[in-house]
Design a protein around this motif. Structure first.
Motif, PDB file in Angstrom:
ATOM      1  N   ALA A 268       0.835  -1.205   0.000  1.00  0.00           N
ATOM      2  CA  ALA A 268       0.000   0.000   0.000  1.00  0.00           C
ATOM      3  C   ALA A 268       0.867   1.251   0.000  1.00  0.00           C
ATOM      4  CB  ALA A 268      -0.923  -0.012   1.214  1.00  0.00           C
ATOM      5  N   ARG A 269       1.928   1.258   0.802  1.00  0.00           N
ATOM      6  CA  ARG A 269       2.816   2.418   0.851  1.00  0.00           C
ATOM      7  C   ARG A 269       3.484   2.673  -0.491  1.00  0.00           C
ATOM      8  NH1 ARG A 269       5.494   0.796   6.600  1.00  0.00           N
ATOM      9  NH2 ARG A 269       4.133   2.010   7.969  1.00  0.00           N
ATOM     10  N   GLY A 270       3.815   1.597  -1.181  1.00  0.00           N
ATOM     11  CA  GLY A 270       4.485   1.749  -2.462  1.00  0.00           C
ATOM     12  C   GLY A 270       3.533   1.950  -3.621  1.00  0.00           C
ATOM     13  N   GLY A 271       2.229   1.860  -3.359  1.00  0.00           N
ATOM     14  CA  GLY A 271       1.268   1.967  -4.448  1.00  0.00           C
ATOM     15  C   GLY A 271       1.454   0.854  -5.464  1.00  0.00           C
ATOM     16  N   ASP A 272       1.888  -0.308  -4.985  1.00  0.00           N
ATOM     17  CA  ASP A 272       2.246  -1.433  -5.850  1.00  0.00           C
ATOM     18  C   ASP A 272       1.028  -2.326  -6.072  1.00  0.00           C
ATOM     19  OD1 ASP A 272       3.265  -3.738  -7.029  1.00  0.00           O
ATOM     20  OD2 ASP A 272       5.158  -3.618  -5.937  1.00  0.00           O
ATOM     21  N   LEU A 273       0.346  -2.126  -7.191  1.00  0.00           N
ATOM     22  CA  LEU A 273      -0.874  -2.873  -7.481  1.00  0.00           C
ATOM     23  C   LEU A 273      -0.615  -4.370  -7.599  1.00  0.00           C
ATOM     24  CD1 LEU A 273      -3.900  -2.609  -8.077  1.00  0.00           C
ATOM     25  CD2 LEU A 273      -3.325  -2.342 -10.501  1.00  0.00           C
ATOM     26  N   THR A 274       0.499  -4.750  -8.219  1.00  0.00           N
ATOM     27  CA  THR A 274       0.827  -6.169  -8.382  1.00  0.00           C
ATOM     28  C   THR A 274       1.033  -6.837  -7.028  1.00  0.00           C
ATOM     29  OG1 THR A 274       1.871  -5.738 -10.520  1.00  0.00           O
ATOM     30  CG2 THR A 274       2.452  -7.797  -9.404  1.00  0.00           C
ATOM     31  N   ALA A 275       1.774  -6.173  -6.125  1.00  0.00           N
ATOM     32  CA  ALA A 275       2.030  -6.733  -4.797  1.00  0.00           C
ATOM     33  C   ALA A 275       0.737  -6.816  -3.982  1.00  0.00           C
ATOM     34  CB  ALA A 275       3.067  -5.887  -4.060  1.00  0.00           C
ATOM     35  N   LEU A 276      -0.138  -5.835  -4.164  1.00  0.00           N
ATOM     36  CA  LEU A 276      -1.421  -5.878  -3.464  1.00  0.00           C
ATOM     37  C   LEU A 276      -2.265  -7.062  -3.933  1.00  0.00           C
ATOM     38  CD1 LEU A 276      -2.329  -2.085  -3.368  1.00  0.00           C
ATOM     39  CD2 LEU A 276      -2.089  -3.574  -1.371  1.00  0.00           C
ATOM     40  N   LEU A 277      -2.309  -7.273  -5.227  1.00  0.00           N
ATOM     41  CA  LEU A 277      -3.076  -8.400  -5.759  1.00  0.00           C
ATOM     42  C   LEU A 277      -2.515  -9.732  -5.269  1.00  0.00           C
ATOM     43  CD1 LEU A 277      -3.686  -7.141  -9.404  1.00  0.00           C
ATOM     44  CD2 LEU A 277      -5.402  -7.432  -7.592  1.00  0.00           C
ATOM     45  N   ALA A 278      -1.213  -9.763  -5.018  1.00  0.00           N
ATOM     46  CA  ALA A 278      -0.583 -10.994  -4.545  1.00  0.00           C
ATOM     47  C   ALA A 278      -0.926 -11.299  -3.096  1.00  0.00           C
ATOM     48  CB  ALA A 278       0.936 -10.899  -4.705  1.00  0.00           C
ATOM     49  N   VAL A 279      -1.228 -10.259  -2.294  1.00  0.00           N
ATOM     50  CA  VAL A 279      -1.480 -10.468  -0.870  1.00  0.00           C
ATOM     51  C   VAL A 279      -2.971 -10.464  -0.532  1.00  0.00           C
ATOM     52  CG1 VAL A 279      -1.440  -8.059  -0.066  1.00  0.00           C
ATOM     53  CG2 VAL A 279      -0.551  -9.882   1.416  1.00  0.00           C
ATOM     54  N   LEU A 280      -3.814 -10.010  -1.466  1.00  0.00           N
ATOM     55  CA  LEU A 280      -5.255  -9.993  -1.231  1.00  0.00           C
ATOM     56  C   LEU A 280      -5.890 -11.286  -1.748  1.00  0.00           C
ATOM     57  CD1 LEU A 280      -6.101  -6.334  -2.339  1.00  0.00           C
ATOM     58  CD2 LEU A 280      -6.003  -7.198   0.017  1.00  0.00           C
ATOM     59  N   ALA A 281      -6.799 -11.841  -0.970  1.00  0.00           N
ATOM     60  CA  ALA A 281      -7.550 -13.005  -1.436  1.00  0.00           C
ATOM     61  C   ALA A 281      -8.466 -12.568  -2.584  1.00  0.00           C
ATOM     62  CB  ALA A 281      -8.383 -13.583  -0.296  1.00  0.00           C
ATOM     63  N   PRO A 282      -8.732 -13.446  -3.531  1.00  0.00           N
ATOM     64  CA  PRO A 282      -9.581 -13.063  -4.680  1.00  0.00           C
ATOM     65  C   PRO A 282     -10.940 -12.513  -4.256  1.00  0.00           C
ATOM     66  CG  PRO A 282      -8.499 -15.164  -5.083  1.00  0.00           C
ATOM     67  CD  PRO A 282      -8.224 -14.824  -3.645  1.00  0.00           C
ATOM     68  N   ASP A 283     -11.495 -13.057  -3.158  1.00  0.00           N
ATOM     69  CA  ASP A 283     -12.827 -12.636  -2.721  1.00  0.00           C
ATOM     70  C   ASP A 283     -12.764 -11.678  -1.530  1.00  0.00           C
ATOM     71  OD1 ASP A 283     -11.809 -14.491  -0.976  1.00  0.00           O
ATOM     72  OD2 ASP A 283     -13.688 -15.621  -0.741  1.00  0.00           O
ATOM     73  N   VAL A 284     -11.664 -10.957  -1.389  1.00  0.00           N
ATOM     74  CA  VAL A 284     -11.487 -10.039  -0.271  1.00  0.00           C
ATOM     75  C   VAL A 284     -12.620  -9.013  -0.202  1.00  0.00           C
ATOM     76  CG1 VAL A 284     -10.037  -8.463  -1.635  1.00  0.00           C
ATOM     77  CG2 VAL A 284      -9.847  -8.457   0.863  1.00  0.00           C
ATOM     78  N   VAL A 285     -12.988  -8.653   1.041  1.00  0.00           N
ATOM     79  CA  VAL A 285     -14.037  -7.657   1.259  1.00  0.00           C
ATOM     80  C   VAL A 285     -13.480  -6.544   2.138  1.00  0.00           C
ATOM     81  CG1 VAL A 285     -16.329  -7.197   2.203  1.00  0.00           C
ATOM     82  CG2 VAL A 285     -15.840  -9.404   1.112  1.00  0.00           C
ATOM     83  N   ARG A 286     -13.652  -5.297   1.677  1.00  0.00           N
ATOM     84  CA  ARG A 286     -13.264  -4.131   2.480  1.00  0.00           C
ATOM     85  C   ARG A 286     -14.510  -3.399   2.931  1.00  0.00           C
ATOM     86  NH1 ARG A 286     -15.079   0.300   2.079  1.00  0.00           N
ATOM     87  NH2 ARG A 286     -14.230   1.077   0.108  1.00  0.00           N
ATOM     88  N   VAL A 287     -14.634  -3.217   4.252  1.00  0.00           N
ATOM     89  CA  VAL A 287     -15.760  -2.480   4.831  1.00  0.00           C
ATOM     90  C   VAL A 287     -15.191  -1.268   5.547  1.00  0.00           C
ATOM     91  CG1 VAL A 287     -17.721  -2.574   6.420  1.00  0.00           C
ATOM     92  CG2 VAL A 287     -17.054  -4.624   5.138  1.00  0.00           C
ATOM     93  N   ALA A 288     -15.821  -0.115   5.415  1.00  0.00           N
ATOM     94  CA  ALA A 288     -15.290   1.097   6.040  1.00  0.00           C
ATOM     95  C   ALA A 288     -16.409   1.987   6.554  1.00  0.00           C
ATOM     96  CB  ALA A 288     -14.433   1.881   5.044  1.00  0.00           C
TER      97      ALA A 288
END
Length: 292
Positions: free
Chosen positions: A185-205
């Motif tokens: 997230a700090r690096g704004g690295d979309l590829t690295a984020l996709l690698a660490v997020l589960a395909p069905d990840v849910v964000r609630v805020a």
């Protein structure tokens, strides 16, 4: 050289120590500087002939000044929603350099947790656990007995360390995943984020945590990752911490808690996370510093 000039020079040799003590007690650069300046004014008015240990005398004076300041605070330094508005929901640049150095030396998570302690607990913990001052020297500062001062520090230590039902291995695994998420997230690295997020990840805020136009609930790794990149600047003032007994994230510009993020880890991926901004909900969280 004039006696006052000599005294001023002696005081300056201890300014860094006094500022460190005051900052850990108050969590504010400006307030810490005010406390140190007030200590100098009191020293300048004091007959120093009976002061055999100047740094000890000054530490006591600064501690009493800080204790008074903590006791008279009607509210926290900044209410989370007020700070969010001040930062414009997107302006999460790193702290000014001089303040960032202090924050890094203490740790954002510790500053946030210290802010949850009562004034007497905070002073007892800071002086004993962070500066190794004996309890019999702290007790007169608080106006308490030595035994009571020990209990205050112990209670504060328990809060700082927190509790978790997770094993050391489970915590290490959570930390590895959440740290990878925060780094991406700090690096704004979309590829690295996709690698660490589960395909069905849910964000609630909480709605207050989001810029206008973003949904309170977002699903799917690609959508969540793109949004995380959009909010990249917040991660610059974020840190890992124990949140309700599990590894989570605190967003704390200038060391003041703004947002807390609870993270659900499944295997080696982030299965979901919740962004909490509501002050009432933030106060209900059990926050602690991650064990080393």
């Amino acid at each position: 050289m004039h006696a006052q000039d000599l005294l001023a020079r002696r005081f300056e040799t201890h300014r860094g120590h006094l500022r460190a003590v005051a900052y850990r007690m108050l969590g504010s650069v400006s307030e810490a500087d005010d406390a140190v300046q007030e200590a100098w004014l009191r020293l300048a008015r004091h007959d120093t002939e009976d002061v055999t240990n100047l740094v000890g005398w000054l530490t006591t004076v600064v501690s009493r000044i800080c204790l008074d300041m903590l006791r008279t605070r009607a509210t926290r330094r900044e209410a989370p929603l007020d700070l969010l508005a001040e930062l414009g929901n997107a302006d999460f640049d790193s702290d000014p350099e001089h303040e960032a150095v202090l924050i890094d030396s203490v740790g954002r998570a510790l500053l946030v947790v210290l802010d949850t302690l009562g004034p007497d607990e905070r002073v007892a913990f800071v002086l004993h656990d962070l500066f190794a001052l004996p309890f019999d020297q702290i007790a007169p500062i608080l106006g308490r007995t030595t035994a009571t001062t020990k209990k205050l520090a112990s209670r504060a230590r328990h809060r700082v360390q927190g509790e978790t039902t997770a094993t050391a291995t489970e915590l290490a695994e959570q930390r590895h995943v959440v740290e990878a998420f925060l780094t991406a997230a700090r690096g704004g690295d979309l590829t690295a984020l996709l690698a660490v997020l589960a395909p069905d990840v849910v964000r609630v805020a909480d709605p207050a945590a989001l810029p206008a136009g973003l949904s309170a609930v977002v699903r799917g790794a690609t959508t969540v990752a793109k949004e995380t990149v959009l909010l990249q600047r917040r991660s610059r003032v974020a840190t890992l911490a124990l949140v309700n007994g599990s590894v989570g994230i605190l967003v704390a510009p200038r060391g003041a808690l703004l947002l807390a993020i609870t993270v659900t880890v499944r295997g080696d991926r982030v299965a979901g996370y919740q962004v909490i901004a509501d002050p009432a909900r933030l106060r209900e969280l059990d926050l602690a510093v991650l064990p080393q």
